[in-house]
Design an enzyme around this catalytic site. Structure first.
Site, mmCIF file in Angstrom:
data_model
loop_
_atom_site.group_PDB
_atom_site.id
_atom_site.type_symbol
_atom_site.label_atom_id
_atom_site.label_comp_id
_atom_site.label_asym_id
_atom_site.label_seq_id
_atom_site.Cartn_x
_atom_site.Cartn_y
_atom_site.Cartn_z
ATOM 1 C CG HIS A 22 -1.966 0.880 1.071
ATOM 2 N ND1 HIS A 22 -2.954 0.676 0.473
ATOM 3 C CD2 HIS A 22 -2.474 1.916 1.886
ATOM 4 C CE1 HIS A 22 -4.220 1.668 0.757
ATOM 5 N NE2 HIS A 22 -3.569 2.389 1.447
ATOM 6 C CE LYS A 167 -6.990 8.978 1.598
ATOM 7 N NZ LYS A 167 -7.128 9.442 3.030
ATOM 8 C CE LYS A 169 -2.661 7.592 1.273
ATOM 9 N NZ LYS A 169 -3.166 8.923 2.044
ATOM 10 C CG ASP A 198 -4.323 11.559 1.307
ATOM 11 O OD1 ASP A 198 -3.548 12.985 1.414
ATOM 12 O OD2 ASP A 198 -4.438 10.804 2.433
ATOM 13 C CD GLU A 224 -7.161 12.783 3.131
ATOM 14 O OE1 GLU A 224 -7.732 12.140 2.276
ATOM 15 O OE2 GLU A 224 -6.665 12.194 4.011
ATOM 16 C CG ASP A 249 -5.407 13.240 7.141
ATOM 17 O OD1 ASP A 249 -5.585 13.068 8.393
ATOM 18 O OD2 ASP A 249 -5.019 12.155 6.604
ATOM 19 C CE LYS A 273 -6.803 10.268 8.824
ATOM 20 N NZ LYS A 273 -5.760 9.987 8.194
ATOM 21 C CD GLU A 327 -9.598 7.829 4.900
ATOM 22 O OE1 GLU A 327 -9.350 8.139 3.509
ATOM 23 O OE2 GLU A 327 -8.833 8.234 5.709
HETATM 24 C C1 MUC Z 1 -4.188 9.329 5.319
HETATM 25 O O1 MUC Z 1 -3.401 10.085 5.000
HETATM 26 O O2 MUC Z 1 -5.306 9.645 4.931
HETATM 27 C C2 MUC Z 1 -6.126 6.746 4.853
HETATM 28 C C3 MUC Z 1 -6.450 5.899 3.826
HETATM 29 C C4 MUC Z 1 -5.162 5.480 3.282
HETATM 30 O O3 MUC Z 1 -4.818 4.790 2.340
HETATM 31 O O4 MUC Z 1 -4.179 6.070 3.888
HETATM 32 C C5 MUC Z 1 -4.644 6.565 5.144
HETATM 33 C C6 MUC Z 1 -3.977 7.810 5.734
HETATM 34 MG MG MG Z 2 -4.603 11.479 4.450
#
Ligand code: MUC
Ligand code: MG
Length: 373
Positions: A22, A167, A169, A198, A224, A249, A273, A327
């Site tokens: 991941h 989402k 990354k 994000d 994000e 975040d 969170k 999420e």
């Molecule tokens: C984050 O930064 O949001 C949340 C979902 C994911 O894949 O990583 C987290 C951390």
């Molecule tokens: Mg995040």
């Protein structure tokens, strides 16, 4: 009736494999490390909680090892002998005697709530004032590091009716590469899914100004944490200029952070969170600040396992509007479980148990097997 006292508090580090690597900007997870909190009370009731972060110290300023050490050396002695039912008094004492450490406090607050729910025969959501929904929409993070694989994964999730919000990354690769990756996925999924990104603070403001225009103009719904939490003035400027809403975040490491972000107008959405605010009750204080200021809400995760995920869910399900969903997919990223009955996901939703406490029991054998020796 004699009042139940807190007898002990322990923390166990557990390493669980993930279904695939991941990839986040700051760290690639090959496994996730959970810290499982157990709070034993004199009436025989045990509360469980979880304090989980991402990538050791890569994400926040507490690591699994520091969480365990601080619980063993500091938090357990502070709590021993206190009335187990008085969660206000216990958490006030921790806040008075220990600065920060919100991840550790979150697991402890969750365990106190789980124990009290079991004691009173009520789900944690009812202790928090009562649920206003029965289930929560759950996004999935596409983070395989490969565009074609991410598209295939999204198609599988849509087909299985598990997720329709994705989402992505991004942030660690060159900007042009990341933008191509995101737009290719959005183009493929079209209106069948909501696509968000994000950046985990990895852009500077100059990159973000451009990228937020391109992403917003191409149907990306939410951006994000594009820039560093420390660049508050930049976040305010970006919030005014971006074509897609900006979600905070990493900028929120406490309820107080949430207040000052709201006061500055630095984001139009907050990721909630429990770990970063100090627990399920603490995160609802951040939600109340947001609600008072017209800031929209999203139920975030630190990729917790089942315990942290349901501790979050019991809090989020008490909120009237979670405009951007949640999420809370953490358990689905892991190949192994340490609870007897894992949370149920159906029709794009997480079902939140109505049984006492968090609604989970530890599987002692599996916990012992995966506990770090
Ligand atoms: C984050 O930064 O949001 C949340 C979902 C994911 O894949 O990583 C987290 C951390
Ligand atoms: Mg995040």
């Amino acid at each position: 009736m004699t009042q139940a006292l807190i007898e002990s508090l322990t923390a166990t580090i557990v390493d669980l494999p993930t279904i695939r690597p991941h990839q986040l900007a700051m760290h690639t997870l090959q496994r996730q490390t959970l810290v499982i909190i157990r709070l034993r009370c004199s009436d025989g009731i045990e509360g469980i909680g979880e304090s989980t972060t991402i990538g050791g110290l890569a994400y926040g300023n507490e690591s699994p090892e520091s969480i365990k050490q601080n619980i063993d050396s500091h938090f357990a002695p502070m709590l021993r002998g206190l009335p187990a039912s008085n969660i206000n008094a216990a958490m006030h004492k921790l806040d008075l005697l220990a600065k920060g450490n919100n991840f550790a406090k979150s697991g402890i607050e969750s365990a106190l709530l789980d124990a009290q729910g079991k004691r009173l025969g009520l789900p944690v959501s009812e202790l928090l004032g009562g649920r206003v929904h029965d289930s929560l929409e759950v996004a999935w993070t596409l983070a395989s590091g490969n565009t074609a694989r991410d598209i295939a994964e999204a198609e599988q999730m849509l087909e299985a009716r598990r997720h329709r919000i994705f989402k992505l990354k991004i942030g660690a690769k060159p900007l042009a590469h990341d933008l191509r990756h995101v737009l290719a996925i959005k183009q493929e999924l079209g209106d069948r899914a909501s696509v968000r990104v994000d950046v985990n603070q990895y852009w500077d403001e100059s990159q973000a100004i451009h990228a937020c225009q391109v992403l917003g103009a191409n149907g990306i719904d939410l951006i994000e944490q594009p820039i560093a939490r420390t660049n508050r003035a930049g976040q305010v400027r970006l919030n005014l200029r971006s074509l897609a809403p900006i979600m905070a975040d990493e900028s929120i490491e406490s309820v107080e952070d949430a207040f000052s972000l709201a006061a500055d107008g630095a984001a139009s959405v907050f990721a909630l969170k429990i770990a970063k605010n100090g627990g399920p009750r603490a995160v609802l204080r951040t939600a109340q600040i947001a609600e008072a200021c017209g800031i929209a809400l999203y139920g975030g995760t630190m990729l917790e396992g089942s315990i942290g995920t349901l501790a979050s869910a019991h809090a989020f399900i008490t909120l009237k509007h979670l405009t951007w969903g949640t999420e809370l997919f953490g358990p689905l990223l892991l190949t192994e479980e340490i609870v007897t009955e894992p949370p149920v996901y159906r029709d794009f939703q997480l079902l939140v148990p109505n049984t006492p406490g968090l609604g989970l029991s530890l599987d002692e054998e599996r916990l012992a097997h995966f506990a770090r020796k």
